[in-house]
Design an enzyme around this catalytic site. Structure first.
Site, short mmCIF file in Angstrom:
data_model
loop_
_atom_site.label_atom_id
_atom_site.label_comp_id
_atom_site.label_asym_id
_atom_site.label_seq_id
_atom_site.Cartn_x
_atom_site.Cartn_y
_atom_site.Cartn_z
N ASP A 236 -4.93 -6.25 -5.65
CA ASP A 236 -3.78 -7.14 -5.44
C ASP A 236 -4.30 -8.52 -5.05
O ASP A 236 -5.37 -8.63 -4.44
CB ASP A 236 -2.86 -6.61 -4.35
N ASP B 197 2.89 -1.62 -10.05
CA ASP B 197 4.11 -2.12 -9.40
C ASP B 197 4.07 -3.65 -9.40
O ASP B 197 4.74 -4.29 -8.59
CB ASP B 197 4.20 -1.57 -7.97
N LYS C 39 6.29 -1.15 -13.69
CA LYS C 39 7.58 -1.76 -13.36
C LYS C 39 7.96 -2.77 -14.44
O LYS C 39 7.15 -3.60 -14.85
CB LYS C 39 7.52 -2.44 -12.00
N GLY D 119 0.78 -1.24 0.00
CA GLY D 119 0.00 0.00 0.00
C GLY D 119 0.80 1.28 0.00
O GLY D 119 0.24 2.37 0.07
N TRP E 69 2.48 2.91 -2.36
CA TRP E 69 2.22 3.83 -3.46
C TRP E 69 0.91 4.57 -3.27
O TRP E 69 0.82 5.77 -3.50
CB TRP E 69 2.23 3.08 -4.79
N ASP F 248 -7.37 -11.15 -8.46
CA ASP F 248 -6.36 -11.24 -9.51
C ASP F 248 -6.69 -10.22 -10.60
O ASP F 248 -7.79 -10.22 -11.16
CB ASP F 248 -6.37 -12.66 -10.09
#
Length: 230
Positions: free
Chosen positions: A94, A134, A174, A75, A77, A110
Site C-alpha cells: 500500500d 481492495d 473492488k 490491514g 483483509w 506504489d
C-alpha cells in the site's frame, strides 16, 4: 454526544470547526454495527467483514496457501486471512503506512511501481493462489472520473493476477457501481472458470463499490490460439 433520533442511536452534538459532512460521518461511524463489531473482534476496519461475507458466498479462502493483498491499508483483509489461514504466506502492499501484522510481509510502496510485482512474488516465495485487491483511486468528486481511475487499478491488478497466479487460483477485486466493464469481464472469463459480481452486506447501501470474484484460474496457457494458417 447525545442519544436521540431513534432507539439506540447516538447523535453527535455540533462543535465549532466541525462541518456538517464530518458530523454525519462521525454519527454514521458511531452507529454502524460493523464498526462496533470490528472493535469488539479486534479488526482494524469494518472492511474485514466484506471479505468474510464474500468468502462465505464464494469460498475462495479455504485452500489458499499464498496470498497477496493489494491496497492492504489499514490491514483488515490481511487480518482475516491470517485468522482463517494461519499457515498461509501473506504479502501486502500500500502507498500508506500500515502497522505490522504478525505473519504478514508488508511493503509501503506504489503497486504501479515497476519493481512492485517482483518484490511481492519474491517475498511470497512462489506463485500466489489468491490475489485480493481492495485498491481504489483517490476520489476527485466526479463519479465518471473516479470510476475510470479505480478501473485502471483493477485492470492492472488483473493483469498482475494473470501473470502470476498458480493454476486454479482466484482474484477478488473492488470495482465501482455497474461492476467491471464488459472488456474486463471478457478478459476474466478467458482466464478463469467463473466470474461473479457481488455487493456484500457489509458494503454500505450508499456506497458505489462492488466486488468481482474470479475463480479457477486456467493458467497462462489460457490465451486463445491463433487460427490455423495465420
Amino acid at each position: 454526544m447525545s442519544r436521540g433520533g431513534g432507539r439506540g442511536f447516538t447523535r453527535v452534538r455540533t462543535a465549532r470547526g466541525r462541518t456538517a459532512q464530518s458530523q454525519r460521518w462521525l454519527e454514521r461511524q458511531l452507529n454502524d454495527p460493523y464498526v462496533k463489531r470490528a472493535k469488539a473482534e479486534g479488526y482494524r476496519s469494518r472492511a474485514a467483514y466484506k471479505l468474510i461475507e464474500l468468502d462465505e458466498k464464494f469460498g475462495f479462502l479455504k485452500s489458499a496457501k499464498r496470498v497477496i493483498d493489494l491496497g492492504i491499508a489499514p490491514g483488515g483483509w490481511t487480518q482475516v486471512v491470517r485468522k482463517q489461514l494461519p499457515k498461509a504466506a501473506v504479502v501486502g502492499i500500500d502507498l500508506l503506512p500500515v502497522d505490522p501484522i504478525e505473519g504478514a510481509t508488508i511493503f509501503q510502496m506504489d503497486f504501479m511501481d515497476d519493481a512492485a510485482p517482483e518484490r511481492l512474488i519474491e517475498a511470497l516465495g512462489g506463485a500466489p493462489d489468491l490475489i485480493l485487491s481492495d485498491m481504489a483511486a483517490n476520489t476527485v468528486g466526479h463519479p465518471q472520473t473516479d470510476a475510470l481511475r479505480t478501473m485502471g487499478l483493477v485492470e492492472t491488478a488483473l493483469d498482475f493476477a494473470i501473470q502470476t497466479l498458480a493454476p486454479g487460483g482466484a482474484f477478488v477485486g473492488k470495482v465501482f457501481a455497474g461492476g467491471a466493464d464488459s472488456q474486463l469481464v471478457a478478459e476474466m472469463k478467458r482466464n478463469f472458470a467463473t466470474v461473479k459480481h457481488a455487493k456484500p452486506p457489509a458494503s454500505r447501501k450508499g456506497s458505489v463499490e462492488w466486488f468481482v470474484v474470479a475463480q479457477g484460474f486456467k493458467g497462462r496457457a489460457a490465451a486463445p490460439e491463433a487460427p490455423a494458417g495465420e
